[in-house]
Enzyme design. Structure first.
Site, PDB file in Angstrom:
ATOM      1  N   ARG A 105       0.888  -1.177   0.000  1.00 23.74           N
ATOM      2  CA  ARG A 105       0.000   0.000   0.000  1.00 23.74           C
ATOM      3  C   ARG A 105       0.919   1.218   0.000  1.00 23.74           C
ATOM      4  O   ARG A 105       1.740   1.389   0.898  1.00 23.74           O
ATOM      5  CB  ARG A 105      -0.893   0.011   1.241  1.00 23.74           C
ATOM      6  N   HIS A 132      -7.570   0.917  -6.098  1.00 29.27           N
ATOM      7  CA  HIS A 132      -7.761   0.087  -4.890  1.00 29.27           C
ATOM      8  C   HIS A 132      -8.487  -1.197  -5.335  1.00 29.27           C
ATOM      9  O   HIS A 132      -9.654  -1.419  -5.001  1.00 29.27           O
ATOM     10  CB  HIS A 132      -8.573   0.865  -3.852  1.00 29.27           C
ATOM     11  N   GLN A 135     -10.314  -3.749  -2.831  1.00 29.79           N
ATOM     12  CA  GLN A 135     -11.587  -3.263  -2.290  1.00 29.79           C
ATOM     13  C   GLN A 135     -12.712  -3.434  -3.317  1.00 29.79           C
ATOM     14  O   GLN A 135     -13.815  -3.862  -2.971  1.00 29.79           O
ATOM     15  CB  GLN A 135     -11.461  -1.783  -1.887  1.00 29.79           C
ATOM     16  N   ASP A 228     -17.201   7.618  -1.054  1.00 32.92           N
ATOM     17  CA  ASP A 228     -15.921   7.445  -0.360  1.00 32.92           C
ATOM     18  C   ASP A 228     -15.552   8.812   0.206  1.00 32.92           C
ATOM     19  O   ASP A 228     -16.157   9.835  -0.158  1.00 32.92           O
ATOM     20  CB  ASP A 228     -14.864   6.930  -1.359  1.00 32.92           C
ATOM     21  N   CYS A 268     -16.411   1.930   1.375  1.00 33.04           N
ATOM     22  CA  CYS A 268     -15.228   1.093   1.656  1.00 33.04           C
ATOM     23  C   CYS A 268     -14.697   1.305   3.072  1.00 33.04           C
ATOM     24  O   CYS A 268     -13.956   0.469   3.571  1.00 33.04           O
ATOM     25  CB  CYS A 268     -14.141   1.360   0.623  1.00 33.04           C
ATOM     26  N   ARG A 296     -13.525  -8.216   2.665  1.00 34.25           N
ATOM     27  CA  ARG A 296     -12.120  -7.985   2.327  1.00 34.25           C
ATOM     28  C   ARG A 296     -11.321  -9.258   2.627  1.00 34.25           C
ATOM     29  O   ARG A 296     -10.455  -9.678   1.862  1.00 34.25           O
ATOM     30  CB  ARG A 296     -11.535  -6.826   3.152  1.00 34.25           C
TER      31      ARG A 296
HETATM   32  N1   CP Z   1     -11.113   0.229   2.982  1.00 32.38           N
HETATM   33  C1   CP Z   1      -9.835   0.154   3.346  1.00 32.38           C
HETATM   34  O1   CP Z   1      -8.939  -0.110   2.536  1.00 32.38           O
HETATM   35  O2   CP Z   1      -9.618   0.380   4.665  1.00 32.38           O
HETATM   36  P1   CP Z   1      -8.213   0.556   5.412  1.00 32.38           P
HETATM   37  O3   CP Z   1      -7.638   1.870   4.919  1.00 32.38           O
HETATM   38  O4   CP Z   1      -8.547   0.580   6.863  1.00 32.38           O
HETATM   39  O5   CP Z   1      -7.315  -0.572   5.049  1.00 32.38           O
HETATM   40  N1  NVA Z   2      -9.930   6.940  -1.184  1.00 30.02           N
HETATM   41  C1  NVA Z   2      -9.524   6.517   0.133  1.00 30.02           C
HETATM   42  C2  NVA Z   2      -9.750   5.054   0.314  1.00 30.02           C
HETATM   43  C3  NVA Z   2      -9.412   4.548   1.695  1.00 30.02           C
HETATM   44  C4  NVA Z   2      -9.596   3.064   1.829  1.00 30.02           C
HETATM   45  C5  NVA Z   2      -8.057   6.860   0.348  1.00 30.02           C
HETATM   46  O1  NVA Z   2      -7.257   6.626  -0.561  1.00 30.02           O
HETATM   47  O2  NVA Z   2      -7.727   7.371   1.418  1.00 30.02           O
END
Ligand code: CP
Ligand code: NVA
Length: 309
Positions: A105, A132, A135, A228, A268, A296
């Protein structure tokens, strides 16, 4: 089909591969609920590199790997030499000597591409500024649970910021044969290259990918409404400004009046109540949203088992 491959973007997956992930996720979910052992990755190790925060991704990958009979290592960039400037390409080649898979990530999508280029083991994208995929594959599984296995023709409306989730939804809905409409402010549309590719992908399945600026137009007759955060990780400094710009894009009871009667609302998480979604709408659809969070685990177990198995 996915054995030994990376999972960086839904765009790279064939329609069959998407279906294979969803089918295995369903099977593994049933096995876990029934207490049936499914040690598909016995003795294997996943390295999880986090250059951004996480609750769901970290816990679901780590637990998932354990349930598959393997183990996971949490690698924060605060502890890795990567955080002190060791190149991704060296990190990738070193970690490939120890691990059976790498989950990452990070910020720039180019970092994930670079990791995959130099790693000899499968690399899984666990969120970048651009995409992502884990997700959105999870969300497709959740939609199947609520709306039936055949996703073709279902309408998803995304309302809010054109971000990494929107980009992955465009790819995911295109592969699933769905009707996808995103309503965002004019200057916050999803990525133009992703949009074009998703519209191309959509031709294969009869899906459609449309961008509008009017949230009411997007939500009309929608089977699924998603939103989101208005300020993604890395955009914290813009939060106050974004709150003003995105105000008309809140998912609230009034907006949902135009949706299909059996609409489900998804998120999400993490959610910012009073911003992209109201407290009452969030709590009304909480069963869906927390099924989505649970899924997930099952979806990522399928991704890991298929790529690393
Ligand atoms: N939805 C999601 O990816 O959550 P986190 O940022 O907590 O991993
Ligand atoms: N769009 C958000 C998703 C978090 C899971 C971010 O990137 O922070």
């Amino acid at each position: 089909m996915l054995k030994g491959k990376d999972m960086l973007s839904i765009h790279d997956l064939s329609v069959d591969e998407v279906n294979e992930i969803l089918a295995l996720a369903k099977e593994l979910k049933a096995k876990q609920k029934a207490g049936i052992e499914h040690h598909l990755l016995k003795g294997k190790t996943l390295g999880m590199i986090f250059e951004k925060s996480s609750t769901r991704t970290r816990v679901s990958f780590e637990t998932g790997m354990y349930q598959l009979g393997g183990q996971a290592l949490f690698l924060s960039n605060r502890d890795l030499q990567l955080g002190r400037g060791e190149p991704i390409k060296d990190t990738a080649r070193v970690l490939s000597r120890y691990l059976d898979g790498i989950m990452i990530r990070t910020f720039g999508h180019d970092r994930v591409i670079e990791m995959a280029k130099y790693a000899d083991v499968p690399v899984i994208n666990a969120l970048t500024d651009l995409l992502h995929p884990c997700q959105v594959l999870t969300d497709l599984l959740t939609i199947q649970e609520y709306k039936g296995k055949d996703l073709k023709g279902l309408k998803m409306a995304y309302v809010g910021d054109g971000n990494n989730m929107t980009n992955s939804f465009m790819y995911g809905c295109a592969k699933a044969g769905m009707t996808f409409v995103a309503a965002t402010p004019e200057n916050y549309k999803p990525d133009p290259v992703v949009t074009k590719q998703a519209q191309e992908d959509a031709k294969e399945t009869g899906a459609s990918v449309t961008l509008v600026t009017d949230p009411y137009e997007a939500v009309k007759d929608a089977d699924i409404v998603v939103t989101d955060t208005w300020a993604s990780m890395g955009q914290e400094a813009e939060h106050d400004e974004r709150k003003k710009i995105f105000k008309p894009y809140q998912v609230n009871a009034d907006l949902l009046k135009g949706a299909d009667k059996r609409v489900i609302v998804m998120h999400c998480l993490p959610a910012y109540r009073g911003e992209e979604i109201t407290e009452d709408v969030f709590e009304h659809y909480a069963p869906v949203i927390f099924d989505e969070a649970e899924n997930r685990l099952h979806t990522q177990k399928a991704i890991m088992a298929l790529t690393m198995g």
